[in-house]
Design a protein around this motif. Structure first.
Motif: not given
Lengths: 256, 507
Positions: A60-61, A80-81, A84-85, A87-88, A93, A112-113, A115-116, A118, B1, B420-424, B501
């Motif tokens: 996240l950081d 960042d992208d 994100s991937a 994390r997905n 978490f 939810l996860p 949906l992302y 990709h 997406m 957190a769950v991966g959304a860009r 965060i």
């Protein structure tokens, strides 16, 4: 990747927040290796840097300095992208406040996860099936259509765990997961964690300020002032399943 | 997406806030409905005005056989009378050399035309000859055989005019004065041989009983007749004439209909030229009287603005068809209805000619410019109405932006969870933009329905004329979507910019 290579290899990472001129050193050089299947409890007072550490572990950081190899890949400075991937796919978490979407059914929250996700096209039916499987793993398959406000705190946290597990992550990061729960449900959540570690070999990093919760981990890392002050295997490890069985024997109470 | 799952996310998020969602949609609905209804009213008014102009005959052009203007120059010495367009080419010559010279030029032309092999050699076709239609003169024996009695126009001319761009209807015209008999009743009236489209040209007409003659009757030159209401009243009193026979020229004619009008502008009266009259196919008149020419041809332009170009095209076409060389005057007269009305309106023929000659430019201004001015005025009104309505669309858009900004603040934690769950960042942005677009397009679609209903209601209960074009409908929905994107962009950008965060910690 050799078997004994660490899943998480953190080398001398620092994190400095520029706050109103005076920089805040949240992490002052943390080095730690975490291997697959470990259940690491990170403890420390507030402001010790354990939350910042978890955010960096969870992608996240990004660290200000040092290196973070996740499964052998340097993720310290990824865009960042890409984070994100990661994390997905690789990280789940679990938060203190559950962080479920309000007015959304349990199963939709769990989905939810996906949906992302990709790179893989998942049909809505497949999405629903996997969400139901994950809910069943935490014993909530019959609560799938309930909204968060219709669920108890323990149930909400189990929904959150099911969501974290949906993409089969290698790492489960739990930030004070029992902070909002009573002691009984806390033990239930710890039981789930211990079973996940044992049955699926999931690596768990648990952040807590409660020493007795940390006792469920197989290894305890203590943070203070942005540094690791102690790191040792847990000699007096508690087993949630045994405690639950004892309680159940004592008073034949209803679970859930 | 995948877009589908983005849409699913947006729909889910909107479903969670039903009240806010519906209120925002209502805002958008009102905007779109207002724009659509206003455009419907505006274009409806435009069409209504255009309609009235047409009903008033502003789009009417009449081609009459013969060229009385040439005669006018001949008879009255030119002076106050404006020469016809065809003669204008000689103006310099004529003016420098005087009236006498002019006449000699005309005479020379006449001689030329007689011998030139490219011209029609029949003396009837000589536009310079002051002659009446021989048969008409014989039959009528009165002074009616003036303007329009020269035999230069043919049914083929009319057919050719039908091919001109912008021409709406064309009706052949043959006029005779006849005795109409039924039983012991007799009425002397005007017979018009015409085309079956005449009722479409005479827009103020209504047919209270029966019908106008049809294409089959016209092509077979059948002996059918339509009575003007005054003529019908005179011959049949209050009986319904449809289905009965009348006698003209000792021939029976079956009455198929009666025409009258409800317009306040023309009241049927004895002696008028529309309802104290009878109508039959021009082909029937041709057959029975063994004629081949027409007295006049009536033309309507599809739009009032096209009257002038059509007039000049008709002139050009007929000159070519009649083989009239560059130096020769027309053997026909193209005029508008108003001009014709002036010429006929009870003035002494020479005075009428003088007035028409002098007024031709002015009349153009009053009729065509008036038409154009009205067109412009209604277009301005439409723009104004639509502009006012667009303000409500803007307000609807601001409503969307407001709700989206609020939503971003309210759902900060949700954004954190999604990240957190991966959304860009861009997934979050597209979710919020899509939510805004879903809001605006839903509002837009409902607005189209409401707007259509409102326009319908206005025309049904308040009798306002409204016109809904598919373009306006498509445009409204398109504009709604654009409003959604425009006003959703900023909140969505804010949402995407949130630090995961920070948003997870947000209380």
């Amino acid at each position: 990747m050799s078997a004994d290579a660490a899943l998480i290899a953190v080398h001398d990472i620092t994190k400095i927040y520029a706050m109103e001129g005076a920089p805040v050193h949240a992490l002052r050089g943390v080095t730690i290796d975490i291997h697959r299947g470990e259940f690491v409890a990170v403890v420390g007072p507030s402001g010790s840097g354990k939350s910042t550490f978890m955010h960096i572990l969870g992608c996240l950081d990004r660290p200000t300095g040092g290196r973070y190899l996740l499964d052998g890949r340097d993720v310290s400075h990824l865009p960042d992208d890409d984070l994100s991937a990661i994390r997905n796919r690789q990280i789940g978490f679990v938060f203190q406040g559950f962080n479920l979407l309000a007015r959304t059914s349990a199963v939709e929250n769990v989905e939810l996860p996906l949906l992302y996700a990709h790179d893989s096209r998942i049909s809505p039916g497949e999405r629903r099936r996997r969400a139901m499987t994950a809910l069943a793993a935490v014993g909530l398959e019959n609560r799938a259509e309930h909204h968060p406000n219709q669920l108890s705190g323990g149930q909400q946290q189990r929904v959150a765990i099911a969501r974290a597990l949906l993409n089969d992550p290698a790492i489960l990061l739990a930030d004070e997961p029992t902070g909002n729960l009573d002691s009984r449900t806390s033990v239930e959540v710890m039981d789930i964690f211990q079973r996940l570690k044992k049955e699926r070999g999931i690596t768990i990093v648990l952040i807590t300020h409660e020493p007795q919760v940390a006792e469920y981990g197989s290894r305890i890392v203590r943070f203070k002032d942005g540094r690791v002050v102690s790191d040792h295997p847990n000699s007096s490890r508690r087993t949630a399943a045994e405690e639950l069985a004892a309680v159940a024997l004592g008073a034949a109470e209803d679970q859930a | 997406m995948p877009t589908r799952s983005s849409l699913a996310i947006a729909f889910r998020a909107l479903r969670r806030n039903r009240l806010q969602t519906s209120l925002t949609i209502i805002g958008m609905t009102i905007g779109v409905a207002a724009v659509l209804a206003m455009i419907a009213i505006g274009t409806g008014a435009e069409a209504a005005i255009e309609d009235q102009i047409r009903a008033a005959g502003m789009n009417l052009i009449v081609v009459t056989a013969g060229n009385y203007k040439v005669k006018a120059t001949d008879d009255f010495g030119g002076g106050a009378v404006e020469p016809s367009a065809a003669l204008r080419r000689h103006d310099d010559v004529a003016q420098s050399s005087g009236a006498c010279e002019k006449i000699s030029v005309v005479c020379a032309t006449r001689v030329m035309s007689f011998f030139s092999p490219t011209l029609l050699a029949h003396p009837e076709d000589d536009p310079m000859e002051k002659h009446d239609h021989p048969t008409a003169r014989q039959r009528l024996g009165d002074s009616e055989a003036g303007l329009g009695s020269a035999a230069t126009l043919t049914a083929e001319d009319a057919e050719a005019i039908r091919g001109i761009r912008g021409v709406q209807y064309v009706a052949e015209g043959l006029h005779q004065n006849v005795h109409v008999k039924a039983g012991d009743k007799r009425w002397f009236t005007r017979l018009n041989g015409t085309d079956l489209h005449l009722p479409l040209i005479r827009r103020a007409w209504t047919i209270p009983s029966g019908r106008f003659f049809n294409a089959g009757e016209q092509s077979r030159a059948e002996q059918v007749i339509v009575l003007g209401s005054v003529a019908a009243q005179r011959v049949f009193s209050d009986k319904n004439p449809v289905g009965r026979d009348v006698t003209i020229w000792n021939q029976p004619f079956r009455v198929v209909g009666v025409v009258t009008t409800t317009s306040w502008m023309v009241a049927p009266a004895p002696g008028d030229d529309q309802f104290d009259a009878v109508y039959m196919p021009f082909s029937t008149v041709h057959r029975l009287l063994n004629l081949a020419k027409l007295n006049d041809i009536t033309i309507t332009a599809a739009s009032t603005g096209e009257v002038s170009p059509i007039m000049s095209e008709v002139t050009r076409l007929l000159r070519v068809r009649h083989g009239i060389g560059d130096e020769k005057p027309d053997d026909f007269t193209v005029t508008t209805q108003a001009r014709q009305a002036l010429a006929r309106g009870g003035l002494r023929p020479d005075v009428a000619r003088a007035v028409v000659g002098n007024v031709s430019g002015l009349e153009k201004v009053t009729l065509e410019q008036l038409g154009k001015t009205l067109d412009r005025a209604t277009r301005t009104m439409t723009a104004l109405l639509a502009g006012i309505a667009a303000v409500s669309l803007l307000v609807g858009g601001i409503g969307i932006m407001n709700i989206m900004l609020l939503s971003v603040t309210e759902r900060t934690r949700e954004i954190g969870v999604r990240r957190a769950v991966g959304a860009r960042a861009r997934d979050v942005r597209s979710q919020f933009v899509l939510e805004a677009v879903v809001l605006s397009v839903t509002g837009g679609v409902i607005g189209v329905i409401v707007g259509l209903a409102a326009a319908q209601g206005l025309s049904r209960y308040l009798h306002w004329s409204t016109t809904i074009s598919p373009v306006a409908v498509i445009l409204s929905v398109g504009v709604a979507a654009a409003v959604g994107i425009f006003f959703g962009w900023y909140p969505a950008k804010q949402a995407a910019r949130l630090d995961p965060i920070q948003s997870l910690r947000y209380e």
